[in-house]
Motif scaffolding. Structure first.
Motif, short mmCIF file in Angstrom:
data_model
loop_
_atom_site.label_atom_id
_atom_site.label_comp_id
_atom_site.label_asym_id
_atom_site.label_seq_id
_atom_site.Cartn_x
_atom_site.Cartn_y
_atom_site.Cartn_z
N UNK A 111 0.83 -1.20 0.00
CA UNK A 111 0.00 0.00 0.00
C UNK A 111 0.86 1.26 0.00
N UNK A 112 1.93 1.25 0.80
CA UNK A 112 2.82 2.41 0.84
C UNK A 112 3.52 2.61 -0.51
N UNK A 113 3.88 1.53 -1.18
CA UNK A 113 4.48 1.64 -2.52
C UNK A 113 3.50 2.27 -3.50
N UNK A 114 2.23 1.87 -3.41
CA UNK A 114 1.21 2.46 -4.29
C UNK A 114 1.05 3.95 -4.01
N UNK A 115 1.07 4.32 -2.73
CA UNK A 115 0.94 5.73 -2.36
C UNK A 115 2.14 6.53 -2.86
N UNK A 116 3.34 5.98 -2.70
CA UNK A 116 4.55 6.69 -3.16
C UNK A 116 4.52 6.87 -4.67
N UNK A 117 4.13 5.82 -5.40
CA UNK A 117 4.06 5.91 -6.86
C UNK A 117 3.05 6.98 -7.28
N UNK A 118 1.91 7.03 -6.58
CA UNK A 118 0.90 8.03 -6.88
C UNK A 118 1.42 9.44 -6.62
N UNK A 119 2.08 9.63 -5.50
CA UNK A 119 2.63 10.95 -5.17
C UNK A 119 3.62 11.41 -6.23
N UNK A 120 4.42 10.50 -6.72
CA UNK A 120 5.39 10.85 -7.78
C UNK A 120 4.68 11.24 -9.07
N UNK A 121 3.61 10.52 -9.42
CA UNK A 121 2.86 10.86 -10.64
C UNK A 121 2.20 12.22 -10.51
N UNK A 122 1.63 12.50 -9.35
CA UNK A 122 1.00 13.80 -9.13
C UNK A 122 2.04 14.91 -9.23
N UNK A 123 3.24 14.65 -8.73
CA UNK A 123 4.30 15.66 -8.74
C UNK A 123 4.88 15.89 -10.13
N UNK A 124 4.96 14.85 -10.94
CA UNK A 124 5.68 14.98 -12.20
C UNK A 124 4.80 15.20 -13.42
N UNK A 125 3.62 14.56 -13.45
CA UNK A 125 2.75 14.73 -14.61
C UNK A 125 1.32 14.33 -14.27
N UNK A 126 0.59 15.20 -13.58
CA UNK A 126 -0.76 14.84 -13.17
C UNK A 126 -1.71 14.57 -14.33
N UNK A 127 -1.42 15.12 -15.49
CA UNK A 127 -2.27 14.87 -16.65
C UNK A 127 -2.06 13.49 -17.26
N UNK A 128 -1.04 12.79 -16.81
CA UNK A 128 -0.76 11.45 -17.34
C UNK A 128 -1.37 10.34 -16.47
N UNK A 129 -2.07 10.69 -15.41
CA UNK A 129 -2.67 9.66 -14.58
C UNK A 129 -3.83 9.01 -15.33
N UNK A 130 -4.12 7.76 -14.96
CA UNK A 130 -5.15 6.99 -15.66
C UNK A 130 -6.06 6.30 -14.66
N UNK A 131 -7.21 5.79 -15.11
CA UNK A 131 -8.06 5.00 -14.23
C UNK A 131 -7.31 3.79 -13.65
#
Length: 195
Positions: A111-131
């Motif tokens: 779960x912590x790995x998923x949260x860290x990966x999400x935080x990095x995506x939000x920080x680097x390219x929030x428009x690239x997030x997907x369902x």
């Protein structure tokens, strides 16, 4: 020296309260406090908003540390990486904190790995997030309310970091010396610590 690109503002009662809190907690006035002394009320409201964002998710201190450290390192913010890497090191251990800083995420739960990966995506390219990214968070045990909360918290932390970075906030020498060597060695980006 103010530790940023801006001159230090005159010391008002609000500024003195901000500085006194640093002196009481750490024995020195942080460079970031000298920067935010231009608007201490804004700083207080921003931190209040951050707290309001993460409280509904029931985040532990360790989880908040993972989110901030992952986002700050992805952004290349040395100041928050050192500050929160040090805090995460105390909440877990130095190797885990260094793992979040360098992106290996060694020592984290799924779960912590998923949260860290999400935080990095939000920080680097929030428009690239997907369902699929959201589903990965759900699969780790987070509900939609928690996902919204952690996203809001990370975004607000990024606003804080962006202001600090844009205005040249330099990590304090005392801060750099206070964190474990593994954390210091993992922060190879951003502004160097003051000497």
């Amino acid at each position: 020296m103010t530790g940023s690109f801006l001159r230090e503002p005159p010391v008002s009662a609000d500024v003195r309260a901000l500085y006194d809190e640093d002196l009481e907690d750490d024995g020195y006035v942080w460079n970031v406090s000298r920067l935010w002394a231009h608007q201490p009320g804004t700083l207080k409201q921003l931190f209040g908003l951050m707290s309001q964002a993460f409280t509904p998710a029931g985040l532990t201190f360790r989880q908040r540390g993972i989110l901030v450290t992952a986002a700050a390192s992805a952004l290349g913010d040395s100041y928050c990486s050192l500050a929160w890497g040090g805090k995460l090191g105390k909440a877990s251990d130095a190797a885990t904190a260094a793992g979040v800083l360098n992106g290996s995420d060694a020592g984290l739960t799924d779960q912590e790995k998923a949260m860290a990966a999400w935080a990095r995506k939000v920080a680097t390219d929030p428009n690239a997030t997907t369902p699929a990214d959201i589903q990965a968070l759900r699969d780790s045990g987070l509900d939609d309310g928690q996902i919204f909360a952690i996203t809001s918290f990370v975004a607000l932390r990024l606003a804080f970091s962006t202001i600090n970075d844009a205005l040249g906030a330099q990590p304090d020498a005392q801060l750099a010396l206070s964190v474990p060597q593994e954390v210091r060695a993992a922060v190879t980006y951003g502004r160097p610590a003051a000497t």
